[in-house]
Structure formats: C-alpha cells, structure tokens
Motif scaffolding. Structure first.
Motif, PDB file in Angstrom:
ATOM      1  N   ASN A  82       0.755  -1.167  -0.122  1.00 44.73           N
ATOM      2  CA  ASN A  82      -0.021  -0.053  -0.088  1.00 44.73           C
ATOM      3  C   ASN A  82       0.731   1.228   0.001  1.00 44.73           C
ATOM      4  O   ASN A  82       0.458   2.238  -0.697  1.00 44.73           O
TER       5      ASN A  82
ATOM      6  N   ASN B 217       3.639   2.328  -9.914  1.00 42.72           N
ATOM      7  CA  ASN B 217       2.642   1.850 -10.744  1.00 42.72           C
ATOM      8  C   ASN B 217       3.325   0.104 -10.976  1.00 42.72           C
ATOM      9  O   ASN B 217       2.832  -0.796 -10.882  1.00 42.72           O
TER      10      ASN B 217
ATOM     11  N   ASN C 222      -2.538  -6.233  -4.967  1.00 42.28           N
ATOM     12  CA  ASN C 222      -2.650  -4.686  -5.212  1.00 42.28           C
ATOM     13  C   ASN C 222      -2.945  -4.547  -6.606  1.00 42.28           C
ATOM     14  O   ASN C 222      -2.021  -4.511  -7.312  1.00 42.28           O
ATOM     15  N   GLU C 223      -4.315  -4.195  -6.835  1.00 38.76           N
ATOM     16  CA  GLU C 223      -4.453  -3.876  -8.348  1.00 38.76           C
ATOM     17  C   GLU C 223      -3.965  -2.840  -8.879  1.00 38.76           C
ATOM     18  O   GLU C 223      -3.721  -2.744 -10.125  1.00 38.76           O
ATOM     19  N   HIS C 224      -3.118  -1.908  -8.311  1.00 39.76           N
ATOM     20  CA  HIS C 224      -2.455  -0.707  -8.671  1.00 39.76           C
ATOM     21  C   HIS C 224      -1.037  -0.891  -8.985  1.00 39.76           C
ATOM     22  O   HIS C 224      -0.586  -0.124  -9.730  1.00 39.76           O
TER      23      HIS C 224
ATOM     24  N   GLN D   4       2.200   2.015  -3.272  1.00 38.53           N
ATOM     25  CA  GLN D   4       1.117   2.646  -4.138  1.00 38.53           C
ATOM     26  C   GLN D   4       1.105   3.989  -4.003  1.00 38.53           C
ATOM     27  O   GLN D   4       0.883   4.800  -4.725  1.00 38.53           O
TER      28      GLN D   4
END
Lengths: 508, 508, 508, 508
Positions: D10, D18, D38-40, D13
């Motif tokens: 987190n 990215n 973590n999709e970011h 991010q």
C-alpha cells in the motif's frame, strides 16, 4: 579570515557553550590555544577523559549542549563510554579530537597513540557506533560545511557527535562562520499529525478514567511545556517514569508519583494500570525502567507518543513530533479528573521520608529525609546508579527543583563527573546535591580535585555501604566487597592552600 | 559435564592465568561465581575498567597472557582504551564480558546498559577494531569451539581478544575442555625462509661493519633468545630501540645503548647509521620511536626482520617468522666485531647518572641516579609516558632487571594499573619500581587503593612537576597546568587498619 | 626491478593460474597491459563481471585457484554476488580491481565510477564481508608483502580475497617476487589431534554398524584422499551429502548413495540413521542440504569432523585439521562392513534412470538417462540450481567423472559462467556437460558468446520448462512464468564466421 | 487488519509506484503474492537482478520513485551495483528483499543462499554502504514505523534504501497504513537563507557579465523550476553541465550549451570562464564532469549552490536548500544579458549535426543527425556510458524532450535496463530512443526479451564499433576487442509468436 579551529570555537560559543571540558594532548594543543582566545569560552581541565565526558554529560543536562576536547585515540577511546552514555540519555555532547596530519596516511607513516598500523580511521569508526554523526575534518574547503552539519546533527537528534580535526589543518585559514540558527529542521507531517491527534483525542475523550504518563524522551523532544499544557487542560492524573522524574512539577494537583511497574509510588501503578485509556508520552520501556517488564499494560488502551511517531492502540502514525502532538492534542481534549480523583481516594499513607531528628542514627532513610528538607527551587538532585535510584525516586521535589539520573545507561561513577559539569553550568544559580555510593565513587573519585580547583560549590553525600550493594541485593558474592577508603582524608589530599573543600565522615 | 563459564575458566587456567582483573556488574555476576570456584584463579577487584585493563596489560607483560572480566557495554567501553593499548603493544589480553540474554534481541526488548536501541552488537563491533578477534557466544553447541578459537587467536597474534557471553548461556552445560596446547600454529615457509636467510647472510657477511638493532616485536615474536644467539655468534655491536629497552642484556659486551634517532645514547646512532649493513630485528618506526623520522637509514643497507616477513635491501621475503629467521641466520653469520670496536673507540664519557649524595637536593637527575642504584636482577622498572621516558631510557639496567614502557600507544595513566598487574604477576619474585608524572598519576590514581588491598609490594615515584611537562616542552599553555594534590595524604585515604601503605613527600 | 602489477602477475602464474577472467575498464587497463606481457597467463574477456565471477568460480573448482580482474566499483560491485558464492563454496578466487589514484583522496577529489562522495573505501568494505581478506594496495613499500599475504589468506582459508591496486601505483617499480611455496601454514595441535583420534576410534571401533558420510568441506580441507583411505581401511558403508557428490568414487563397493535426509537415495538414509555411530566428515547442514532439517541424527552417536575441529558425541577437539584427523583415524580403525552389508540387504530396485530409446519423447527422465550414458572418466557434470539438483543427484557417475553443484549459495545462473571457466581449466582433458533450466539460463545467457569465442567445447542442455519450476513446486504464482526464448536462435546470434556453435531445439 | 507485506504494498502505491521490478526467489514468493493482490501495482519480471535494478533506475528517473523486489543475498548482491548507481545518481529506488526467518539466527541454523556462516546481516551491512538507510524488518510491532521511516529517508535524501523483511514475518497482521504525505521535512534555516541570498545577490548584481551553470543536483533538490525562474528573471547566459543536459530548456533564448571544461559546446566555456561572477547551481565536479579538472574557475568569482548549502566566494552558508535559494535569489537579482550577448557575438558556426541524406553511408555523425530529427516534445533520449556521451551531448533537444545519462556512476550496460524502466514509466506518453555501444549492450542484453514481453515500445540504436571504443581511445589493447554478435538475430531469439520486435542490421 578565520581558522578552522577558530570557526569551531565560534560555533561552540554561538550554540550556547560557556565551559568546555578537556584533557590536553599533543594532537590537540594548537586547537586548545585557539579556543583559549575566545573569551566567551572557559576551559575546564579534567583528570581523565572519562571524567571529562561525564562532566560534559552533566553540563549538557543543564545547558542543553556541551563540548569536550580530547587528544587522538588515547583520548577519544577513554571517553567513549561517557559518549555512549550521552547517546543513551539523548544528550548532544560534542566531542572534539585532534587527529593525525593529513599527509601521514598518504605517506604511509606509522604514528604514536595509534594501534601501530596504517589505519587511522578506527577511532571515528568506533565513535560512529555511539554518536549520531562522526566526521574527520581533513579538507579545508569542506571544513565549514562539515562542522556545521555535524553540530546540526547533534541538535536535531539530541545525540552526541564526534569531530576529529587533522592536526595540521586546524590552523588553516577559512572564511568565518555566518548566521545560522541551529534550529531543528525536522517538522511533523501535517496529514499524519492531524490523523494521530484526531484518533488519540477520540480514544481519550471516550474513556472514563484516562491517565497520563510522562517519559524521558520529553526532554530531547523539547516537549515538556507541551506536556504541562496537556496536563493543565486535561486534568488527568499524571505519573512520571523514574527516568523522567523532575521533568514535570511534582507539586501540581494531578501528580500521582512515579510509575515504575512493581515498584511504583503507592497507588500510582494501581490507577495507571486500571485506566481505560493511557497516554504514555515520551516513554521508553527497558528491563530496568519497567522493572523487568512487570507493567500490566493493555495495548488496546495504550497511546504511545514517541519522539517522532505516535501509536494509538497499535495504529502507527509516522512523522508526528512529540511536542506538536501534545500541543495539538491539548486543543481537542476534554477535562476529566476521574483518574486523579480515584488516586486521591485510594492513596495510602504518604510515602514521604519520616522526619528524622538531629540525633537520630545515620541510616539511609534518615539521610534522605534530611536531604529532602534541604531542597528548594534552586536545588538539583543527582543520584548515581544503584541504591540511590530507589531512594531518590521517593524524594518529594519542591517546584523548580530539578533531578538527574542516568537510568538508561546506568554506568556507575557517572555522577561524579556529571555533578561537576552540572554545577559549572548552573554556577551562581543552583546548588547541586549528589548521592553517590562508594562503589560508584571510587570509579571516578579524582574529579573531586577539579571541583575544588574550579570552585563548583556542590554537596556530595557518599553513601558508604561497603561495596556494590545493589548488586549484592540482586546476586551476592565476594566481588561486591570493595576496599574501604577514608573518604574524608581524600578531600584533604585534593585540597591545597589555594583552594580546598570541607568533608566529614561518620564512623560505621 | 561442565558449564560454558566453567569451560572458559578452565581454559584461562590452562593457558597460565592465575590472577584476573574484574569490575563486577549484573551481566557478569554468575560468570564470576563460577570463576571463583576455580581455586587456581584469583579474582582481583579494580576500581574501574580502564584500570583493570591497564592491570591486565601489566600482568600480561610479566605473565605472557592475561584476562579481565567486565559487564556489558558500560564495562567493555570503559576498558576499550586499555585494550587498544594492548593491541598496540602486542599483548594477548583476553577481555570477557557478560552480554544480553539470547532471547532479548528476538523478543525486541530494550535493555539497560545499552544505547536504548535494538542493536546489542555494537560493543563487539567496536571492540573488533582493537582486537584480533571479537566474538559473542550465543549458542551452546559452538561455544567450546569459539572460546578456544578466540583464545588461540590471541596467542597466535599476540593481540587482545574480546569474548562476550550471553548472560543466560554462561551456565549452560557443555562437555569439558579437552587437551589442547594453545601453541602458535603458524610456521615459516621453508623456501622463503631459506632464501631470506641466504640473502641476508650474504649481505651481512660481505659488510665491513655490520650492526644490529633490537626492536619491540621481538617479544610478541618470541624471538628474544634467537636474537641473543645471533648477538653471541656475530659479536656485532647491538643497540636497542627505546621500545625494546630491557629485551636484551645491557651488560653484555656488544651493547651500545639505545638507538632513538636524534636522541640516541651517545655514539650509538653514530655507529648504527655509519654501518654498511644493519639488521633491524622486530623494529617498528613511528614518529615517536624514530623521533620524528630523524633516523638516517639507507634502505640499500637495511635488513628489516618483521614478525612474519623479512625485507633485505627492499626485497621482500614473506611468511618468514622472526625467531626462525634469526636462528637460521645465526648459523650462517660470520663473527665481526668491527662496529662494536668502533663504538668503543668513539664512545664519550659515560652517560650514567652522576652519583647523587644523600643530602643532594631532589632533582630529576638525582632521583634517577638513586633509583639506578636500587636496581638488581629482581627489579622491574616501569615508566609512564612523558618525561620519564627520557629519564628511563638512560638508566643502566643490571642483568636480569626488566623494563616496561608503553611507547607505541603512550596513553598516560597506563603505568598505575600496569604496575599493579605486573607486581601481582611477579609477586614474591620481583620488585616493581615505577616512575610516574603527576599528570599521568591523576588519571588512574585510585588504583593505589587496590595495590594496598592486595599487598602488591611495589614502589612508586610520583614526579610532581605541576602538570603535563612533556607537553609543556613541546607546546606550552595553561592547559598543561593541573591541580596540585597532597599525594602523600592520598595514601592515607586509601589506607585502613586492615592494610596500608607508606608515603612521603618532598616539599617543593 | 619489477612493477607492482608485474609482481602480481608473476604471483598468479606461480600459484598455478593460466587463464584469468576480465572485464576491462579505465581503472585497470594499465594493469591488464602488464598481465598480457606474462606469456603464461591468458586473458579471457567476459561479457560482464557477474559472468566473469562465475567463470572464475568454475575455473577454481577445476584448477584449485582462480583470478579475475575488474574495474573500480562498477566492476567489483557487479561481481560481488559471484564472490559471495565463491565464499560460500570455499573457492579461493582472487578478485583484482583497479582503484583511485593515491592522491585522489588527499586532494579531496570526486571521481567517476563512485557514489559521488569522498569515501573511496566502500568497495573494499563491502567486499570484506564476502572474502577472507580485502586490501587496498596504496603504498609501494608494503605492496609485495600485502599481495603475498592476501593470496596466502585465500590459499589457507580456501576463500576468495579482494586486491585493489591504486591506478597510479600499479606501474611503480618494486623488487621482483621471491621463492614462496604458498602452502597452508596451519597445522593440527598434536595433543588435540591425538585425543580426538583416540576418542573417535574408540567410539567407532565399539560400534556394531558404523557408517561414514562425506561432506562438502572435504575439498577445501584437501582431505578427499584421506577420506578415501579411511573408507578403504574401514570398509564402512559410505554416503555422500548432495553437496559432496563426486568427491568420492561412486563405483566403489562401500558406496551407498546420496544422504539427503528425506530425499536420500533409496535405503541410504535408512542405513545411515540406524547406525549406532556415524562419522560425518566435512559436512555442513543447512536447511537445503538437510532438506529442512529432516535428518534423524542422534548427537550421542555422531562424530563431526569439521575443517579445523572435531566433535565426538558433543565433545569438542579444537585445532584438529580434517585431513590429519582422517589419516590418523585410518591407522586406528577396525574393519567393519556391517553397515554396507545391511545396505546391500535392503537396497531396493536400482534408482537408475530407465533406459530411454532413441525415439522416446523428450522428458526429463529420458534426458538424464541419455546423459548418464554419455559420461566417462573424462566427463564433468555441472547442474544449475533448481530441478536439475534433484535429477543430477540421481546420476550414477563413472569413476573419474566429476560433478559440480553450487548448493550452498544456490544462485541461479551460476552454471553458465562456471561451465565456461571449468571447461577452460580442463580444456583438452575433460568434456563438461551442463544442465541448466531456462530461468537460470536467462540470467547469464550472453556468456555463451564467449564460450564460442574461446572454443570451450562444452555441451549445455537447456531444460526449458517455462519458468522457475522449482519455485513453482514450492509456491506457485505468475512470477514463476518467464518469457519464452528461441534458444537455438540465440546460438546463431552469438555465432559468426570466425567461430560458431551448434544448437538444436525440440518443439514443446 | 493488514499484513506487513500488504502495508508495504500500500505504501508503494501511495508514493506513486505503478510498476515494480522483480526476480522471484523462495525468500520473497509470499511477499510477491501479496503485492499481486494490489491491483494498482504491476509486477514486471526481469531476467536478472542487475537488470531489474537498472530498470528501477530508469523508472525512477521518469516517475520520481521506484521499487524492486529480490530474494535474499543472491538477489540483493546481484542488484547492488545498480543500487550503487542509483545512489550516485540521486535516485530513490526502494530495494525490497525477503530475509531469513526470525528464528533462524536464534536457533543458530545455517541457511542456503548465504555464505554458510551464522551471520545473516551481511547483506544489509553491504547495502548500507550504497543506500541512505538499510533495515531488516524482524519485529511486527515496529514494522510500520520502520517501513515508513525508511521510505521517508529515500524521499528526503533522494537516494536508494534497502528493506529486508523476514520471510515468516511478512504475513504477520498489523494495522493498515495511515495518512502520510511523505513530503521532505527538511527546510532552510531562515537566517542562513537570508544571508546567503543577500551575499550572492550583491555579488551577482555587482558583476558586469554574470553567468549561470545548471548542475545535476537540481533534480534531487527539486529545484529545476526555481532555476528556470532565475534564468527568466536574470536573463543571464546559462549553460548546463553534461550531467544536467535536458534539465533546462535548450530552446530558450539564454541557452549557451554544455559546459564541460575543455570539451564544452563551442564558445560556451569561453563565456562561462570569462565571466566575473558565475553561479553553479547543483553542480558536482568530478574528474569526468570536469574533463580531468580542466575547468578554469576562479573561486573568488564563484557561487556554488549545493543541495543544502551555498558557498559564495569561499564563504559557506549552511542549511540553505537549493530550491529556496534559487527562488529567493530570483526576487533580488537584476536583469543582465551581458554574458549571453557576448556568447551570441562570438558563437561560431553551429555545432549541429550536418544534415545527413538518405543514402549517406552509416557513420556515427550521420546516425546522430538523423536521430536528432526524430526528436520531439514526447521523446526521451538515453545514452549509455562511452562514446555515446559525447555524441549525445551535442544533440539539440526540442522543448519537452528529456535526456538521461548515468555519468556519475558510468556503469556500462546500465541503459538497457534503464531504457526498459523509463519506457514502462512513460508508456503511452513518451517514446524512448537509446544509443548503446556493443560493449555496453552485451552486459545486459537479455533484458530486450522482457521489453518485448511487456511491449515497452522503444527504439534502440546499437552502435557496433567492435569493442570498448571509448577505452580504446584512452588506452588501447586487446582487452578492448569483444566478440562480435549478430545483433538482429538476437531479436529473433527473443521474439515468439505471442510478442516480437523488429530489428535490422547494417553490414560493416
């Protein structure tokens, strides 16, 4: 133009140093000559470097910053234990050493006062472990930058630093020092501060019986007045850790005593540990300060405000400075006297030292009872490591009276030098009264001579219990028995016609 | 089964230690208990760790190996300057420290006697810089190996080592120590030794007036008797470096005095520097021992025999041990008395101290003259750093009389502790006579009390010249003036009914 | 006269180096010029320093010692992982780097190829962590001593060393190198050796079914022939740790296979672990080599012979060298075939790779079956970290066939370079056959080009299983899938008219 | 609740990452699993860790911050040269490594991927030398604090950091991350800033022909816009150091070209060095960036604005941040076009690449001429160390076009990875065009495969001059000749049906 050593001397003066502690040696004589030219700085000779280091420690406690000058290797390594202590106790002591000429290493010379090998950086490398920055000034162009940056590190982190100046360079001409405020440039992260305060305020305002505990990091964080503000606004019951004794006013209404786990002041631990929310401000819990981890603390009820972070019930907020946190929290906190009210209800008979009469036999209890009566707003009590910790912790300090203990590092013998330094820093303003066991005293006793030389005007109680009594209580053995001295005769040996001291001794 | 601490105690006994020097502390008490159970080992309490370290240094000079026990961090760091000195002077002093419990770091505990942070390895890391091996014993399975290996490093390299034993581990049961001779396993490379000897012999045998110079590394190389053999066989004139004074017999025929550059004994430098080939055996040339690089040495005429290599006119022979080289060389060298003959011819009036009469005023020269007369085969002279170096260097030592000086490290105050340690190591066999300046004495004065306690039966001359006189000669300033003490009163303070000392003082 | 770089080149030749691996850079060009003048030394260009380091690792496995030359910082730090691997695997690889001019630091210059700060010692400081000695040659007078001493450290400890030579110094004239055998000067302590052998012999001779296990430290201890002697004399059943595969003859009668905890050769663990006394010679048990500490070993039945100590049922004997121990033990041990007899009884169906026919589909099992048939006394098998470990462990090696694996460090990609280096060291004598997974291969693939350039004449099987298969077995995820390459096309890219290689590829 | 690895993901991010670069290994697989959630964050596999480090370097140049994940030791040490480069180039690259379980050291286990000894801290200790903070997360309670504090160090100092997380701890539940802006908390000292600005303004305003030089530290100081403001206000002639090419608009009126000592753009050095006052903003002068200290600079006319200090004609002002200094100076400076006017007068024929026609033979000059025509506001030029530096420096960059070079560290092979990382960071926004010599390319060539896999859409010119041409110019020898490859065939090997690239090759 200035010289590098003049530059350094000026900076020491600018950051507020009046007295500095020295042992001369051939690597630092030219540096000392220059420092003598600065009329704002007073040179104080010490018997040895460890004592000089302890004196700087004591001076720093009173003055906020201190300096000492030693010679290469034999000086720095003799002082290193005092510097480690200053690190442990968050004291910005600047230790300055002369160093080998800049051409000695390139010429592959071997030098005296070294290990006899070609590496001359070992002193710096060792000091680096117990300072926040350790540098060798071996280049004139960067000398000004490096001196300032190193001193700024000491100020910012409230930790010792080591500055070694190559002998042949200290007289090199450089431009004089410019305006610089030497303020801490660190600041709180605004987002994080707001979040931490909001979270902590919510927890405390929702609690029924919140309490406060003051810790030793309040001083290096420069947060004692913010802490007092929070105490005034919240009216929570407040306790001090033993390491923070004297950091908050013991005569104020909310004060509950020393919080020290199993050996806290009467009723104090009871109230703290039964609270439903407690804010520990600037505390650090070691095996000693927590009496062997004997505290009964629920992490879900706990807010710890560290020097640059806050943890609220396990949630960490980073880059939140302690003083900022306490000040901002004071704006949001609701008044709640429940914990102190509870303390008043259960508080047993006062733990004060019973009044001792003039002719009572000399026992520890009586001594401290009498000592307590001597204290006033201009007193400072220092207690060396050992039994005196426990006796000192029970003293009731009048408003304004300060108190010093080296409880994190706990190096016996510390207080002899520290008393000397503290007394010089507060000369004409305060009377320092120290309690020192015989084992501690023998470590560093010779510095009494310089207390006499420089008329430090202090009072020392040597508590002669025949050895390392605190150790004997933990674990006894013949190693705890030490040679008995005639302590009052010692004062005679150190007194001369020019200057002398008074001593007396009670027979066992 | 044994325990780890018992294992260690047994090893100390086996390598020849009788007395060990301690300052107790809570990290080492259980360790000390165990050492007390070993009836061959005698515990000696010191006032502080620096003094204990100096005492171990002195003990090691007489006994070949020494040990001291300190507590964690406050102990080890207080002793570190003495250990650095032992490193510089090639003395295998074993410093043993208690350490944090093995579970303290994994549990992320904070501890007293530390810097207040989570790293507990900093003491070892610092000691590593001034020892040849520094270890933390934190595992029972490898404890025996690590203890032995560390002691073997001390013996092999003749340098100090640091052994830290986790508090909770020292009582852990392990198998007892097995037979081990602790001999140096290092040996010369046969090819290289032969080549070096051949090359050196050729150069010396072809020279007209070859000379020998004895250096301080002869002792750690255990090469003094090989050196004597070479002297006997070659009959070359031989000089000693000031650091090696006392390593060779000053009463032998070939002896020419101290070779110390510009301040050599009369005629000595003259002969050495005018030789057409000189063998420097175990020498090390620093700014001090060469008096500021004032020696006039031609590298083409020079053979340097180092502790494990030989350089003949710039050609390096590696892995040649000093004792092997000197012994083998003695087999090939031709007798040649030319250099000593020349010395006898030009030798001026003797540099002996003029005979002082009983009522002559007390001057340095007279003191040393009288002191010289006190010396016999059972005497040991120790001189602290400073003026005493120069006065001591001129003493004529009777055969058998030994002499100690800490000239590589030159840490003033050293001799108080070192005298104590040396006297204990030679108790009943030798009388130690020390010459100490007042500045040096004040550094470490309290250890006199323990000399009295343990009846070390030594003699100290305190030469009170009102400060750091050697520095005043180099570079004077007010920092060289120290507080005057009543030194004979000091002895009274340290004397009690049980044990006492005698002192007198000449008025200035 | 010689130059420093000539001196170094001569020493490399004298200790048995023929090929050395380089990546040129401006800090080392003059050094390389000089090395080119030594006609016994062949310069091998590598694509990058990591590959050069791996090549030196492989060369060292075959040749006993290896050298590589890199440029300052960008070179040394690129190679450091290979050096750490050499340390882990006990390989005396000498890494030589050019360094800043000796006047750069005194002049406080900033330099390219550095971190942009004034400290230029960081490379040495970092390399020191993964070598047994790391030095900077910055003084001509001590250069010869330091070069020899550092190389001797590599030889003595069978570990890598780092030698950095200041650029401006490498051409400085010094005397040429002298006779030196570079033998290990370490030797066993006679008392300790005798006690260890006696204790171990007693335990083994009294056992009913004693067994032997060969470990990876036999090679650095130069104890493989002593081990073979013990095997021959005792006729105990003997197993090899997976890290020691190939160190003992697999075709001999007593051989039981690989002892690797839960994944040992069939019946092997059974016999070892049910013995009533087992001697582990030169073993080291990590999580990998013990398959997650799955071995069932009773410390009371265990003798561990380490590189310089022996532990018999928990009793430690120090300063006992492995080869001495095994040789002396062989003199006292009684013949006892019980463990091997038991092995023969229970040994199940052979674990050999089933014979694969020409047209069988390409599966791992078939590949290794065919590979096994290719092996003879002049073959060397290398397997990279990963699946190949397990397939390789099951190979039956003909007498004389050697086997290499980097199982302690296990850095994938290692085998590409190591294969190159091994093949050069054994050129004309051995054929190296390597098994490398696609993930490993991609790490260091470009070095194939230099195998072609220098006609290393080796065979590589790239086992393309589409990623990091061993990891996928432990713990799968998309990170284990890697880009597919056309591996045989790659060989075309690296081939040119002057020199080329042959490749083919089986479609999935 | 969160886990430690989730917390870290987190934070990555939140600080703007990215894509992150990885090589998987058993110590980091669980950590990678979590980061995949973590999709970011997009995971980018690299062929090896050095390449991953270079990719992170390139990503950081475009994105301001970057991260990479490696496995223990074999990963971290393979990446360390790229991290040292990031340190030299002031790039906050966060390198994250899995580490041994927290119980491995207390249990005294030996582990794979280590040196085979008990110390597992060596990787951190080595990384510490080339990062601004290196930590091991081995305690859940302080994990959040330590992760944030370490990342804040990277941001504050614009230098890499190393975070090692014990394998077994990364999944431990902790509270999720709180609001934190991760801004630099450092600020200027008000007094010192004012004094520095006043002093510099006075010097510049009194000069007749003042000039500006832009340096590489403008980027880490986040001072490029303040610099542009000063250029706009002052209208002084401005030059850029070669390391700062692209940091200021080359199309603006005042621009004079590259100031690079003896090899500056035509007329540029002439004007700079003949000025009577010059402000060097963020410059750092090494042997390379000053072409062997060939600059003719008068310290009395020189103002150097460093990252946190200013030196005006030898007078040092500390704790003055570069951006603050330039902004404040812009308020006080008077417009003066004299230096640029002089430049225009003497400026010779343009140094532009002559227009190359379509069928001109391929020569370096023609290639760069054509390349220059390809550039627009969305282009980025990267040039690897070597000849390309000099060709690149002469390019005229259109407004908006950026330019990257690793001139401080100068590690050849850097640009392959860096191009990859930069292209990913700017995907869809910029076209990266790189010029790489064959020697550099061979170092790290395999990463082309992943450029193809991740469709980085970039252009690479491989300039095949048969070896290390820049070295050949300095000092030639056979080591500078490398194996020739069929570079366009290589692209075929890396291309597959799923994804491929286009390549062509001009015959020599």
């Amino acid at each position: 133009m200035s010289t590098i050593r003049q530059y350094l001397a000026n900076r020491l003066q600018q950051i507020g140093i009046n007295d500095y502690f020295i042992v001369p040696g051939d690597y630092n004589l030219a540096l000392l000559d220059q420092m003598l030219l600065n009329e704002h700085l007073h040179m104080i000779n010490c018997c040895n470097e460890l004592n000089a280091g302890y004196a700087a420690d004591g001076y720093c406690r009173a003055n906020g910053v201190a300096a000492m000058v030693v010679t290469f290797s034999v000086g720095g390594l003799s002082a290193v234990n005092a510097i480690a202590g200053a690190y442990a106790e968050d004291l910005p002591v600047i230790i300055i050493s002369g160093g080998p000429n800049t051409n000695a290493a390139p010429l592959h010379q071997l030098l005296h006062h070294t290990t006899g090998e070609h590496d001359f950086r070992y002193v710096r490398d060792m000091l680096e472990k117990v300072t926040v920055k350790s540098v060798i000034i071996d280049d004139a162009q960067t000398a000004a930058y490096l001196i300032d940056d190193t001193i700024m590190h000491a100020v910012r982190h409230q930790k010792p630093v080591y500055i070694e100046i190559a002998c042949n360079l200290s007289g090199y001409p450089i431009e004089p020092p410019q305006a610089l405020s030497f303020l801490n440039v660190n600041r709180s992260d605004a987002l994080s501060l707001e979040a931490a305060v909001s979270c902590a305020a919510s927890m405390l305002n929702n609690a029924k019986k919140p309490a406060l505990v003051a810790g030793v990091k309040l001083r290096p964080a420069k947060a004692t007045s913010a802490m007092q503000l929070l105490i005034d606004v919240s009216r929570y019951g407040v306790a001090a850790m033993p390491t923070a004794k004297g950091f908050i006013d013991e005569t104020q209404k909310n004060y509950m005593g020393i919080y020290w786990g199993a050996i806290s002041s009467p009723s104090c631990a009871n109230i703290v540990e039964s609270s439903d929310a407690y804010l520990f401000a600037g505390t650090i819990l070691t095996d000693y300060s927590s009496t062997g981890y004997s505290m009964v603390i629920d992490p879900h009820k706990l807010i710890v405000a560290n020097i640059d972070s806050v943890v609220v019930a396990g949630v960490t907020f980073n880059q939140v400075l302690l003083a900022d946190f306490l000040s901002e929290l004071a704006k949001k906190i609701h008044l709640n006297t429940a914990s102190y009210d509870a303390f008043k209800r259960i508080q047993g008979e006062a733990d004060m030292y019973q009044t001792a009469e003039l002719n009572d036999p000399i026992k520890i209890r009586n001594v401290f009872s009498k000592l307590e009566k001597m204290l006033n707003a201009d007193s400072t009590v220092m207690v060396d490591t050992g039994d005196s910790w426990f006796n000192g912790a029970r003293l009731h300090l009048p408003k304004g009276c300060t108190y010093e203990v080296q409880m994190q590092y706990g190096s016996i013998g510390w207080s002899v030098g520290a008393t000397f330094g503290y007394a010089l820093a507060t000369k004409g303003k305060r009377r320092v009264i120290s309690c020192i066991g015989d084992g501690s005293f023998q470590m560093t006793a010779q510095e009494i001579a310089n207390m006499i030389r420089y008329q430090a005007n202090l009072i020392i109680f040597i508590i002669n219990n025949g050895g390392y009594t605190i150790e004997a209580e933990i674990h006894d053995g013949p190693y705890n028995i030490i040679k008995n001295w005639q302590y009052s005769e010692l004062i005679k040996a150190f007194s001369t016609e020019e200057n002398h001291a008074w001593a007396c001794q009670e027979k066992k």
